[in-house]
Scaffold this motif. Structure first.
Motif, mmCIF file in Angstrom:
data_model
loop_
_atom_site.group_PDB
_atom_site.id
_atom_site.type_symbol
_atom_site.label_atom_id
_atom_site.label_comp_id
_atom_site.label_asym_id
_atom_site.label_seq_id
_atom_site.Cartn_x
_atom_site.Cartn_y
_atom_site.Cartn_z
ATOM 1 N N ALA A 325 0.838 -1.209 0.000
ATOM 2 C CA ALA A 325 0.000 0.000 0.000
ATOM 3 C C ALA A 325 0.868 1.253 0.000
ATOM 4 O O ALA A 325 0.607 2.206 -0.752
ATOM 5 N N ALA A 326 1.927 1.264 0.825
ATOM 6 C CA ALA A 326 2.825 2.423 0.892
ATOM 7 C C ALA A 326 3.497 2.660 -0.461
ATOM 8 O O ALA A 326 3.632 3.812 -0.902
ATOM 9 N N ALA A 327 3.901 1.584 -1.128
ATOM 10 C CA ALA A 327 4.561 1.718 -2.427
ATOM 11 C C ALA A 327 3.606 2.293 -3.474
ATOM 12 O O ALA A 327 3.961 3.215 -4.220
ATOM 13 N N TYR A 328 2.379 1.774 -3.524
ATOM 14 C CA TYR A 328 1.410 2.272 -4.505
ATOM 15 C C TYR A 328 1.004 3.713 -4.211
ATOM 16 O O TYR A 328 0.925 4.545 -5.122
ATOM 17 N N VAL A 329 0.742 4.025 -2.944
ATOM 18 C CA VAL A 329 0.386 5.399 -2.575
ATOM 19 C C VAL A 329 1.549 6.335 -2.887
ATOM 20 O O VAL A 329 1.347 7.498 -3.248
ATOM 21 N N GLY A 330 2.773 5.807 -2.777
ATOM 22 C CA GLY A 330 3.968 6.600 -3.062
ATOM 23 C C GLY A 330 4.274 6.785 -4.531
ATOM 24 O O GLY A 330 5.300 7.374 -4.872
ATOM 25 N N GLY A 331 3.425 6.300 -5.424
ATOM 26 C CA GLY A 331 3.580 6.596 -6.847
ATOM 27 C C GLY A 331 4.136 5.488 -7.705
ATOM 28 O O GLY A 331 4.430 5.700 -8.889
ATOM 29 N N VAL A 332 4.296 4.279 -7.166
ATOM 30 C CA VAL A 332 4.760 3.162 -7.996
ATOM 31 C C VAL A 332 3.638 2.744 -8.937
ATOM 32 O O VAL A 332 2.476 2.682 -8.537
ATOM 33 N N SER A 333 4.004 2.450 -10.179
ATOM 34 C CA SER A 333 2.997 2.050 -11.164
ATOM 35 C C SER A 333 2.743 0.551 -11.109
ATOM 36 O O SER A 333 3.677 -0.248 -11.030
ATOM 37 N N ALA A 334 1.468 0.187 -11.162
ATOM 38 C CA ALA A 334 1.092 -1.230 -11.173
ATOM 39 C C ALA A 334 1.584 -1.916 -12.442
ATOM 40 O O ALA A 334 1.696 -3.145 -12.494
ATOM 41 N N ALA A 335 1.889 -1.121 -13.479
ATOM 42 C CA ALA A 335 2.355 -1.689 -14.747
ATOM 43 C C ALA A 335 3.862 -1.898 -14.771
ATOM 44 O O ALA A 335 4.407 -2.452 -15.721
ATOM 45 N N GLY A 336 4.569 -1.448 -13.720
ATOM 46 C CA GLY A 336 6.016 -1.616 -13.643
ATOM 47 C C GLY A 336 6.773 -0.489 -14.322
ATOM 48 O O GLY A 336 6.219 0.273 -15.109
ATOM 49 N N GLY A 337 8.064 -0.399 -13.997
ATOM 50 C CA GLY A 337 8.942 0.561 -14.657
ATOM 51 C C GLY A 337 8.909 1.973 -14.114
ATOM 52 O O GLY A 337 9.723 2.809 -14.502
ATOM 53 N N VAL A 338 7.962 2.282 -13.225
ATOM 54 C CA VAL A 338 7.816 3.644 -12.699
ATOM 55 C C VAL A 338 7.691 3.604 -11.184
ATOM 56 O O VAL A 338 6.904 2.826 -10.650
ATOM 57 N N GLY A 339 8.464 4.438 -10.493
ATOM 58 C CA GLY A 339 8.375 4.508 -9.030
ATOM 59 C C GLY A 339 9.697 4.925 -8.413
ATOM 60 O O GLY A 339 10.765 4.639 -8.957
ATOM 61 N N LYS A 340 9.617 5.630 -7.288
ATOM 62 C CA LYS A 340 10.819 6.086 -6.581
ATOM 63 C C LYS A 340 10.810 5.561 -5.154
ATOM 64 O O LYS A 340 9.755 5.485 -4.529
ATOM 65 N N VAL A 341 12.006 5.251 -4.634
ATOM 66 C CA VAL A 341 12.071 4.798 -3.244
ATOM 67 C C VAL A 341 11.712 5.933 -2.289
ATOM 68 O O VAL A 341 11.125 5.700 -1.227
ATOM 69 N N THR A 342 12.044 7.176 -2.666
ATOM 70 C CA THR A 342 11.657 8.309 -1.821
ATOM 71 C C THR A 342 10.140 8.453 -1.773
ATOM 72 O O THR A 342 9.571 8.811 -0.745
ATOM 73 N N GLY A 343 9.490 8.133 -2.889
ATOM 74 C CA GLY A 343 8.023 8.177 -2.930
ATOM 75 C C GLY A 343 7.405 7.153 -2.005
ATOM 76 O O GLY A 343 6.393 7.422 -1.344
ATOM 77 N N SER A 344 8.024 5.974 -1.916
ATOM 78 C CA SER A 344 7.471 4.924 -1.042
ATOM 79 C C SER A 344 7.532 5.338 0.421
ATOM 80 O O SER A 344 6.673 4.957 1.221
ATOM 81 N N ILE A 345 8.554 6.134 0.785
ATOM 82 C CA ILE A 345 8.652 6.639 2.156
ATOM 83 C C ILE A 345 7.516 7.619 2.436
ATOM 84 O O ILE A 345 6.893 7.592 3.508
ATOM 85 N N ILE A 346 7.221 8.475 1.460
ATOM 86 C CA ILE A 346 6.084 9.399 1.612
ATOM 87 C C ILE A 346 4.786 8.601 1.703
ATOM 88 O O ILE A 346 3.895 8.914 2.492
ATOM 89 N N GLY A 347 4.694 7.526 0.903
ATOM 90 C CA GLY A 347 3.517 6.657 0.963
ATOM 91 C C GLY A 347 3.360 6.024 2.335
ATOM 92 O O GLY A 347 2.249 5.958 2.882
ATOM 93 N N ALA A 348 4.475 5.559 2.910
ATOM 94 C CA ALA A 348 4.437 4.977 4.257
ATOM 95 C C ALA A 348 4.013 6.029 5.282
ATOM 96 O O ALA A 348 3.243 5.742 6.213
ATOM 97 N N LEU A 349 4.476 7.265 5.092
ATOM 98 C CA LEU A 349 4.124 8.368 5.989
ATOM 99 C C LEU A 349 2.638 8.710 5.874
ATOM 100 O O LEU A 349 1.975 8.995 6.872
ATOM 101 N N VAL A 350 2.107 8.653 4.640
ATOM 102 C CA VAL A 350 0.676 8.900 4.417
ATOM 103 C C VAL A 350 -0.158 7.863 5.173
ATOM 104 O O VAL A 350 -1.098 8.202 5.898
#
Length: 394
Positions: A325-350
């Motif tokens: 959930a944190a990874a998807y909320v953080g902007g990772v694409s379900a289709a692959g190839g797109v996403g940032k580790v910094t975004g996943s931290i923001i997702g976890a914070l959300v």
């Protein structure tokens, strides 16, 4: 183009990146109003950030797994099991603590390597491998904790990992001076890095935002870092958990943005067939990502066990779903190839902010699960709607 028109254009082009920051700001502002400021109190923010540490670490690894178009459901109970292994090694052997930590991390990496081989070499779907791993490590956790049910960890050094704070030199009354100093250094490093990146883009004639927009970005992010640092400094300062998470994020941010390995990971996620044809060893990339994921699961288990000061039979329950959930909320694409580790931290914070805010408001646990599930669905809908327009970068 005037300042506001340019700002609007940049936000529109980078909605995947900035959307999560906007969501986090709205959530925090809303809960601060609804709880009469209790949500943003130094004590609550410190507890919130410390409690999300073990999920944030998992979310970093899960981001890379999803980027290469896979999923790993085993990491929750793997974290619980390896946390219990760490507790057993500490309580029943005379091994030094650093050796215990290294051994548990290596064991996690070995498990992940096996998972990667099953997925890449034997072509077993990652979902099935993860599901099998979830059941295996759930059973293993129950087995190693069967004698007492809970393994109490008496080691003060180990428990300090999840509960301790960095020491201070007591220069500023009412504030944790070392935390303020770390925040100031982080702001300085961020500003210097951004200026360097901008100069590099200018040298290679890349498109860059205007100077006012660039300065506004520097001021805004510097303010955020400073504000959070000040809040933490008003309580106990930076915890060792936060330091560990920052180190993990820094390492993985460097790997994904500054190394050939990082470029290969995104190439495999974008198009595995094209990556293979261009000479990239897709199998090796898969091995690395799964080994990395399980090693981070081991670290997550250490953080969780240390925070509880014990290993329990329920450790790891739903950790993998929180990380996904944190990874998807953080902007990772379900289709692959797109996403940032910094975004996943923001997702976890959300997600942690949602939980903390709802707890403060006395929202029932049943409603909490439904609301968090709804947020996850919204994040995936957002991904699907923006994928075609904004899938050009990561």
């Amino acid at each position: 183009m005037n300042f506001f028109n340019e700002l609007k254009t940049i936000l529109k082009k980078n909605i995947r990146t900035y959307g999560m920051f906007i969501a986090l700001f709205v959530i925090m502002f809303t809960f601060s109003l609804l709880t009469n400021g209790v949500f943003m109190s130094p004590r609550n923010i410190s507890n919130l950030i410390n409690s999300m540490g073990y999920i944030a670490v998992l979310a970093v690894g899960m981001t890379l797994v999803i980027v290469i178009r896979h999923i790993d459901l085993s990491v929750g109970f793997l974290a619980g099991f390896l946390g219990a292994v760490a507790a057993i090694l500490i309580t029943r052997t005379n091994l030094p603590l650093p050796l215990v930590i290294v051994a548990v991390l290596l064991l996690g990496g070995l498990v992940g390597l096996v998972n990667g081989i099953l997925v890449a070499r034997l072509n077993i779907p990652a979902f099935v491998v993860g599901l099998a791993g979830m059941m295996i490590f759930r059973g293993a956790l129950l087995q190693v904790t069967s004698r007492t049910g809970t393994i109490i960890v008496p080691s003060r050094q180990f428990n300090a990992i999840g509960n301790g704070f960095i020491p201070d030199i007591n220069i500023l009354p009412g504030y944790h001076f070392v935390t303020l100093l770390v925040g100031a250094l982080a702001i300085a490093a961020f500003v210097l890095m951004e200026i360097r990146n901008r100069n590099t883009k200018i040298r290679y004639n890349f498109e860059i935002p205007s100077l006012p927009i660039f300065v506004a970005k520097l001021l805004f992010i510097s303010f955020l870092i400073g504000y959070v640092t000040r809040i933490l400094a008003m309580y106990n300062g930076l915890s060792w958990t936060v330091v560990i998470v920052l180190i993990v994020v820094t390492i993985y941010h460097f790997i994904t943005n500054r190394t050939v390995l990082g470029r290969y990971i995104y190439a495999v996620g974008g198009n595995p067939e094209a990556a293979a044809l261009s000479g990239i060893d897709v199998n090796k990339i898969t091995y690395f990502v799964f080994a990395s994921m399980s090693m981070l699961a081991a670290l997550s288990g250490i953080l969780y066990t240390s925070r509880l000061q014990s290993a329990t039979t329920t450790a790891g329950t739903l950790f993998e779903l929180d990380a996904i959930a944190a990874a998807y909320v953080g902007g990772v694409s379900a289709a692959g190839g797109v996403g940032k580790v910094t975004g996943s931290i923001i997702g976890a914070l959300v997600m942690a902010s949602l939980t903390s805010g709802m707890n403060l408001m006395g929202v029932g646990i049943s409603y909490q699960y439904m609301i968090r599930g709804g947020i996850l669905v919204i994040a995936v809908i957002f991904d699907v709607m923006t994928r075609n327009r904004f899938a050009g970068g990561h």
